[in-house]
Motif scaffolding. Structure first.
Motif, PDB file in Angstrom:
ATOM      1  N   PHE A 188      15.226  36.213  17.459  1.00 13.21           N
ATOM      2  CA  PHE A 188      15.035  35.149  18.434  1.00 13.21           C
ATOM      3  C   PHE A 188      14.274  35.719  19.630  1.00 13.21           C
ATOM      4  CE2 PHE A 188      18.451  33.613  15.848  1.00 13.21           C
ATOM      5  CZ  PHE A 188      18.340  32.225  15.869  1.00 13.21           C
ATOM      6  N   PRO A 189      12.954  35.898  19.495  1.00 15.09           N
ATOM      7  CA  PRO A 189      12.177  36.498  20.585  1.00 15.09           C
ATOM      8  C   PRO A 189      12.192  35.652  21.857  1.00 15.09           C
ATOM      9  CG  PRO A 189      10.733  35.576  18.891  1.00 15.09           C
ATOM     10  CD  PRO A 189      12.113  35.562  18.333  1.00 15.09           C
ATOM     11  N   GLN A 190      12.439  34.321  21.713  1.00 18.71           N
ATOM     12  CA  GLN A 190      12.478  33.462  22.895  1.00 18.71           C
ATOM     13  C   GLN A 190      13.734  33.671  23.722  1.00 18.71           C
ATOM     14  OE1 GLN A 190      13.281  32.672  19.847  1.00 18.71           O
ATOM     15  NE2 GLN A 190      14.256  30.660  19.608  1.00 18.71           N
ATOM     16  N   ALA A 191      14.735  34.354  23.147  1.00 13.34           N
ATOM     17  CA  ALA A 191      15.992  34.627  23.843  1.00 13.34           C
ATOM     18  C   ALA A 191      16.248  36.131  23.782  1.00 13.34           C
ATOM     19  CB  ALA A 191      17.136  33.846  23.213  1.00 13.34           C
ATOM     20  N   PRO A 192      15.753  36.887  24.742  1.00 15.30           N
ATOM     21  CA  PRO A 192      15.859  38.348  24.691  1.00 15.30           C
ATOM     22  C   PRO A 192      17.286  38.872  24.566  1.00 15.30           C
ATOM     23  CG  PRO A 192      14.289  37.676  26.383  1.00 15.30           C
ATOM     24  CD  PRO A 192      14.964  36.421  25.897  1.00 15.30           C
ATOM     25  N   SER A 193      18.275  38.122  25.043  1.00 12.31           N
ATOM     26  CA  SER A 193      19.658  38.583  24.934  1.00 12.31           C
ATOM     27  C   SER A 193      20.129  38.608  23.483  1.00 12.31           C
ATOM     28  CB  SER A 193      20.587  37.713  25.774  1.00 12.31           C
ATOM     29  OG  SER A 193      20.328  37.895  27.149  1.00 12.31           O
ATOM     30  N   ILE A 194      19.451  37.844  22.628  1.00  9.40           N
ATOM     31  CA  ILE A 194      19.733  37.890  21.184  1.00  9.40           C
ATOM     32  C   ILE A 194      18.735  38.824  20.516  1.00  9.40           C
ATOM     33  CG2 ILE A 194      19.930  36.574  19.044  1.00  9.40           C
ATOM     34  CD1 ILE A 194      20.582  34.108  20.734  1.00  9.40           C
ATOM     35  N   GLY A 195      17.449  38.501  20.653  1.00  9.98           N
ATOM     36  CA  GLY A 195      16.399  39.342  20.097  1.00  9.98           C
ATOM     37  C   GLY A 195      16.518  39.505  18.596  1.00  9.98           C
ATOM     38  N   GLN A 196      16.194  40.695  18.098  1.00 11.48           N
ATOM     39  CA  GLN A 196      16.302  40.994  16.672  1.00 11.48           C
ATOM     40  C   GLN A 196      17.579  41.800  16.419  1.00 11.48           C
ATOM     41  OE1 GLN A 196      13.640  43.861  14.365  1.00 11.48           O
ATOM     42  NE2 GLN A 196      12.934  41.899  13.546  1.00 11.48           N
ATOM     43  N   GLN A 197      18.337  41.367  15.425  1.00  6.98           N
ATOM     44  CA  GLN A 197      19.593  42.022  15.074  1.00  6.98           C
ATOM     45  C   GLN A 197      19.690  42.138  13.559  1.00  6.98           C
ATOM     46  OE1 GLN A 197      22.920  39.808  16.670  1.00  6.98           O
ATOM     47  NE2 GLN A 197      22.130  39.821  18.761  1.00  6.98           N
ATOM     48  N   TRP A 198      20.407  43.183  13.120  1.00  5.41           N
ATOM     49  CA  TRP A 198      20.727  43.354  11.709  1.00  5.41           C
ATOM     50  C   TRP A 198      22.206  43.694  11.576  1.00  5.41           C
ATOM     51  CZ3 TRP A 198      17.803  42.445   7.455  1.00  5.41           C
ATOM     52  CH2 TRP A 198      16.424  42.285   7.638  1.00  5.41           C
ATOM     53  N   PHE A 199      22.834  43.120  10.570  1.00  5.79           N
ATOM     54  CA  PHE A 199      24.211  43.477  10.246  1.00  5.79           C
ATOM     55  C   PHE A 199      24.265  43.797   8.762  1.00  5.79           C
ATOM     56  CE2 PHE A 199      28.382  42.276   8.515  1.00  5.79           C
ATOM     57  CZ  PHE A 199      29.199  43.106   9.266  1.00  5.79           C
ATOM     58  N   SER A 200      24.964  44.884   8.411  1.00  4.96           N
ATOM     59  CA  SER A 200      25.032  45.316   7.021  1.00  4.96           C
ATOM     60  C   SER A 200      26.437  45.771   6.694  1.00  4.96           C
ATOM     61  CB  SER A 200      24.045  46.468   6.788  1.00  4.96           C
ATOM     62  OG  SER A 200      24.104  46.935   5.453  1.00  4.96           O
ATOM     63  N   SER A 201      26.972  45.313   5.555  1.00  8.02           N
ATOM     64  CA  SER A 201      28.335  45.697   5.181  1.00  8.02           C
ATOM     65  C   SER A 201      28.629  45.350   3.731  1.00  8.02           C
ATOM     66  CB  SER A 201      29.349  44.987   6.077  1.00  8.02           C
ATOM     67  OG  SER A 201      30.674  45.335   5.714  1.00  8.02           O
ATOM     68  N   PHE A 202      29.460  46.170   3.091  1.00 11.14           N
ATOM     69  CA  PHE A 202      30.099  45.747   1.856  1.00 11.14           C
ATOM     70  C   PHE A 202      31.175  44.738   2.229  1.00 11.14           C
ATOM     71  CE2 PHE A 202      28.355  49.853   0.551  1.00 11.14           C
ATOM     72  CZ  PHE A 202      27.795  49.512  -0.682  1.00 11.14           C
ATOM     73  N   ILE A 203      31.443  43.801   1.335  1.00 10.58           N
ATOM     74  CA  ILE A 203      32.335  42.695   1.664  1.00 10.58           C
ATOM     75  C   ILE A 203      33.561  42.704   0.774  1.00 10.58           C
ATOM     76  CG2 ILE A 203      32.553  40.195   1.907  1.00 10.58           C
ATOM     77  CD1 ILE A 203      30.573  41.429   3.846  1.00 10.58           C
ATOM     78  N   ASP A 204      34.735  42.706   1.417  1.00 10.73           N
ATOM     79  CA  ASP A 204      35.992  42.434   0.728  1.00 10.73           C
ATOM     80  C   ASP A 204      36.852  41.604   1.680  1.00 10.73           C
ATOM     81  OD1 ASP A 204      37.138  44.195   2.629  1.00 10.73           O
ATOM     82  OD2 ASP A 204      37.065  45.885   1.248  1.00 10.73           O
ATOM     83  N   GLY A 205      38.073  41.263   1.257  1.00 18.12           N
ATOM     84  CA  GLY A 205      38.909  40.379   2.062  1.00 18.12           C
ATOM     85  C   GLY A 205      39.203  40.928   3.444  1.00 18.12           C
ATOM     86  N   SER A 206      39.478  42.222   3.530  1.00 17.50           N
ATOM     87  CA  SER A 206      39.810  42.831   4.813  1.00 17.50           C
ATOM     88  C   SER A 206      38.604  42.879   5.742  1.00 17.50           C
ATOM     89  CB  SER A 206      40.354  44.251   4.591  1.00 17.50           C
ATOM     90  OG  SER A 206      40.609  44.894   5.813  1.00 17.50           O
ATOM     91  N   THR A 207      37.466  43.315   5.214  1.00 17.30           N
ATOM     92  CA  THR A 207      36.242  43.363   6.023  1.00 17.30           C
ATOM     93  C   THR A 207      35.863  41.978   6.513  1.00 17.30           C
ATOM     94  OG1 THR A 207      35.451  45.284   4.786  1.00 17.30           O
ATOM     95  CG2 THR A 207      33.817  44.033   6.032  1.00 17.30           C
ATOM     96  N   TYR A 208      35.965  41.001   5.606  1.00 20.19           N
ATOM     97  CA  TYR A 208      35.620  39.635   5.984  1.00 20.19           C
ATOM     98  C   TYR A 208      36.491  39.156   7.139  1.00 20.19           C
ATOM     99  CZ  TYR A 208      35.014  34.645   6.028  1.00 20.19           C
ATOM    100  OH  TYR A 208      34.775  33.373   6.469  1.00 20.19           O
ATOM    101  N   SER A 209      37.804  39.328   7.036  1.00 17.45           N
ATOM    102  CA  SER A 209      38.737  38.814   8.039  1.00 17.45           C
ATOM    103  C   SER A 209      38.532  39.454   9.403  1.00 17.45           C
ATOM    104  CB  SER A 209      40.187  39.042   7.588  1.00 17.45           C
ATOM    105  OG  SER A 209      40.448  38.362   6.385  1.00 17.45           O
ATOM    106  N   LYS A 210      38.270  40.767   9.430  1.00 15.08           N
ATOM    107  CA  LYS A 210      38.209  41.492  10.690  1.00 15.08           C
ATOM    108  C   LYS A 210      36.814  41.562  11.294  1.00 15.08           C
ATOM    109  CE  LYS A 210      42.077  44.495   9.336  1.00 15.08           C
ATOM    110  NZ  LYS A 210      42.485  45.892   9.009  1.00 15.08           N
TER     111      LYS A 210
END
Length: 311
Positions: A188-210
């Motif tokens: 979101f280049p129009q909103a510098p406080s957001i900008g470009q972000q990446w999130f990466s994770s393996f997913i299971d029930g515990s990871t999802y919840s937390k």
């Protein structure tokens, strides 16, 4: 555990989903141990609505009941997915289903009846899947039983070949894997406080919840009035969405995570991909998934590709 001949036929599933191999995961299908409910405002309608979550038998899958009409939480019932995911059938619709379905899929609630009263939208609550997760955890999850009292083996869709969809500079790519891994990017280049972000994770029930479920939806302050003139976000507020100004940054801090906007996109992705589910089996495909600037529309297009609805 056993397969019920009415609902489970691996060959039939293979014929429907040529991109996928449906495999046993060594677990039975599950449902809620007892009913749960939440009431609140609908994000787009502004109506006060209640969603009641009820246990159902193995093989029933997840479905909504709105005005007496049953609407399956399935990709073939998706009719719109611009700013939220909308399901429709028999002249009825239910909007903004993604956060609730995300919680159900993320926690492994395979079979659930969801009754909507007071409108045609799932309540937005705090804008995340957190309160749905807490409601499910409070009542508990148990093995789903069929009409004969038996359990049913749960199948999961494993990706067989690489698949992708794209639109302009937005894309989703999935690669075969033995585990679910998600990498999601936003910009979101129009909103510098957001900008470009990446999130990466393996997913299971515990990871999802937390790590995923608590992430709230967000919007750009300067775009809100335009959406309201289009008849949307009538129920939106600082209590159910993070609001970011292009010039002043976040108007209602603090964030729950530094990359909360990006993590919320994963909430949406899990909910939208859950629409691949059939007859109480897992919806989210087992694959290594990379998504960039995707959103609900591209999520739905990708699920249609995996389901064989498009070639």
């Amino acid at each position: 555990m056993r397969h019920h001949p009415r609902f489970f036929c691996t060959r039939a599933l293979h014929s429907l989903f040529q991109s996928l191999s449906w495999k046993l995961v060594g677990k039975p299908q599950q449902t809620l141990a007892s009913p749960a409910s939440h009431s609140g405002v609908g994000l787009h309608s502004g109506d006060r609505v209640t969603a009641r979550l009820l246990p159902v038998a193995a093989g029933e899958g997840r479905y909504f009941v709105v005005g007496g009409a049953r609407i399956g939480a399935a990709i073939e019932n998706v009719v719109d997915s611009a700013l939220c995911t909308v399901l429709a059938r028999h002249g009825r619709r239910v909007r903004t289903v993604e956060h609730l379905l995300s919680a159900l899929e993320g926690l492994g609630v395979d079979n659930c009846r969801i009754e909507i009263d007071g409108g045609d939208e799932v309540p937005i609550l705090d804008g995340s899947a957190k309160e749905w997760v807490e409601a499910i955890q409070q009542v508990g999850i148990c093995v789903a039983r069929d009409s004969s009292g038996g359990s049913m083996d749960k199948l999961a869709p494993f990706l067989r070949d690489p698949k992708y969809v794209w639109r302009d500079d937005s894309f989703i790519v999935a690669i075969p894997s033995s585990k679910i891994h998600i990498k999601y990017g936003i910009n979101f280049p129009q909103a510098p406080s957001i900008g470009q972000q990446w999130f990466s994770s393996f997913i299971d029930g515990s990871t999802y919840s937390k790590e995923i479920a608590p992430s709230r939806t967000f919007c750009i302050y300067e775009e809100v009035e335009k959406m309201r003139k289009a008849g949307l976000v009538k129920g939106g507020s600082m209590e159910n969405a993070m609001v970011c100004s292009t010039t002043a940054g976040w108007l209602n801090p603090p964030l729950r995570f530094d990359d909360e906007p990006c993590r919320h996109k994963v909430v949406d992705l899990v909910g939208d991909f859950s629409l691949l589910a059939q007859n109480g089996n897992q919806g989210f495909p087992v694959a290594d998934i990379i998504a960039y600037k995707a959103g609900h529309t591209l999520h739905a297009e990708f699920v249609r590709l995996l389901s064989g609805m498009v070639r």
